[in-house]
Design a protein around this motif. Structure first.
Motif, PDB file in Angstrom:
ATOM      1  N   GLU A  31      35.653  12.140  11.833  1.00 56.90           N
ATOM      2  CA  GLU A  31      37.104  12.303  11.836  1.00 56.90           C
ATOM      3  C   GLU A  31      37.555  13.313  12.896  1.00 56.90           C
ATOM      4  N   THR A  32      36.750  14.341  13.114  1.00 59.55           N
ATOM      5  CA  THR A  32      37.064  15.306  14.179  1.00 59.55           C
ATOM      6  C   THR A  32      36.991  14.634  15.546  1.00 59.55           C
TER       7      THR A  32
ATOM      8  N   GLU B  49      25.755  13.822  16.040  1.00 57.33           N
ATOM      9  CA  GLU B  49      26.530  14.717  16.900  1.00 57.33           C
ATOM     10  C   GLU B  49      26.389  14.338  18.367  1.00 57.33           C
TER      11      GLU B  49
ATOM     12  N   THR C 274      36.436   6.261   7.306  1.00 55.32           N
ATOM     13  CA  THR C 274      35.213   6.810   6.713  1.00 55.32           C
ATOM     14  C   THR C 274      35.193   6.657   5.194  1.00 55.32           C
TER      15      THR C 274
ATOM     16  N   HIS D 204      28.717  10.190   3.696  1.00 54.15           N
ATOM     17  CA  HIS D 204      29.641  11.291   3.406  1.00 54.15           C
ATOM     18  C   HIS D 204      29.370  12.522   4.265  1.00 54.15           C
ATOM     19  N   GLN D 205      28.108  12.795   4.586  1.00 53.07           N
ATOM     20  CA  GLN D 205      27.791  14.006   5.341  1.00 53.07           C
ATOM     21  C   GLN D 205      28.288  13.950   6.784  1.00 53.07           C
ATOM     22  N   HIS D 206      28.634  12.742   7.242  1.00 49.76           N
ATOM     23  CA  HIS D 206      29.102  12.604   8.619  1.00 49.76           C
ATOM     24  C   HIS D 206      30.609  12.444   8.727  1.00 49.76           C
ATOM     25  N   VAL D 207      31.299  12.438   7.598  1.00 49.99           N
ATOM     26  CA  VAL D 207      32.749  12.223   7.616  1.00 49.99           C
ATOM     27  C   VAL D 207      33.484  13.268   8.461  1.00 49.99           C
ATOM     28  N   PRO D 208      33.242  14.571   8.293  1.00 50.62           N
ATOM     29  CA  PRO D 208      33.970  15.557   9.112  1.00 50.62           C
ATOM     30  C   PRO D 208      33.722  15.380  10.606  1.00 50.62           C
ATOM     31  N   THR D 209      32.481  15.082  10.979  1.00 52.15           N
ATOM     32  CA  THR D 209      32.153  14.915  12.396  1.00 52.15           C
ATOM     33  C   THR D 209      32.891  13.729  12.998  1.00 52.15           C
TER      34      THR D 209
END
Length: 283
Positions: free
Chosen positions: A167-168, A254, A179, A160-165
């Motif tokens: 999807e961006t 990242e 995700t 879950h902590q990597h979902v924004p990265t």
């Protein structure tokens, strides 16, 4: 009529839209005359120059063949070891600073990952970055080739902590991301008219500490090429391009995302250049 195929090159048998290079030379004889036909044929562009001539008039045949070759690309991307210049993106210092070398505790080691382990420090496994660098370079090169051929690339991550990265990343590359929870049969039960990805990139290959992501299994069943970040507790057997490395530290994720983004954009940039020059036909 006899046809002689001199060269066939394909990026991957499992790509949905393979990029093939096919050179053919055909000769048909009737009485005292022959017809020579030579064409350069690919799945994305075509430049052919059929020529009819007497057997003795060799010069006119060669001239027409040279004109046809002038319309073809100056080189085959598959013949170049680093056509998109992505290998220089990866350095040992960047991998070390991003903590890619940090694995899990010794008790969580998957025996199939032993060959990628450099050693351990205070019972924490250390991943061999020399191997990581080479394998990551190969994966980036393959990714750029898929993007160059306008293939569909799907990024997958389950933490879950990597979902924004993730999807961006997919949005910036104009590609796709998954995700959320993987539903069994997503690929294996898909309709025949649904196009599957040409490449799947797993930023995390496990659902839990030891349970593999079911997308890895379905990709293997459907013969879809995969790239996977493999921590010390992962199984590398079903991944086409395994990359040993830390799969849960944000700095490492990242770095992976930045490298894949650059490789994809460079592949797409080169494709636009070839379309502009007439080497490829826009779809």
């Amino acid at each position: 009529m006899a046809t002689y195929i001199s060269k066939i090159v394909g990026l991957s048998r499992s790509l949905q839209r393979p990029f093939l290079t096919l050179n053919t030379v055909s000769r048909r004889c009737a009485g005292d005359k022959c017809i020579l036909t030579r064409g350069f044929l690919t799945s994305s562009y075509l430049a052919s120059a059929p020529v009819t001539s007497d057997i003795g008039n060799v010069s006119s045949v060669l001239t027409s063949q040279e004109d046809a070759q002038n319309l073809s690309p100056p080189e085959d991307p598959l013949d170049h070891p680093d056509f998109f210049g992505v290998r220089d993106l990866v350095t040992l210092r960047n991998l070390f600073n991003a903590r890619v070398h940090l694995g899990h505790k010794e008790g969580m080691l998957d025996e199939r990952m032993k060959r990628y382990i450099y050693g351990s420090r205070q019972k924490q496994l250390i991943i061999d970055l020399d191997q990581t660098k080479t394998l990551l370079q190969d994966a980036l090169n393959f990714t750029a080739h898929v993007a160059f051929r306008n293939g569909i690339i799907l990024f997958i991550g389950s933490l879950h902590q990597h979902v924004p990265t993730i999807e961006t990343l997919a949005a910036e590359c104009k590609e796709y991301a998954h995700t959320r929870h993987w539903k069994m049969g997503t690929f294996t039960n898909a309709a025949l008219d649904v196009r599957l990805p040409d490449l799947m990139i797993f930023l995390h290959t496990l659902d839990t500490s030891f349970k593999p992501h079911m997308g890895v299994v379905e990709a293997a069943k459907m013969n879809i090429p995969t790239i996977g970040i493999l921590d010390s507790n992962c199984n590398p057997k079903l991944i086409t391009y395994p990359i040993p490395g830390n799969d849960d530290t944000p700095t490492a994720i990242e770095l992976y995302c930045s490298l894949f983004k650059t490789a994809i954009l460079q592949g797409k940039k080169k494709r636009k250049e070839w379309i502009k020059k007439g080497y490829l036909k826009p779809e």
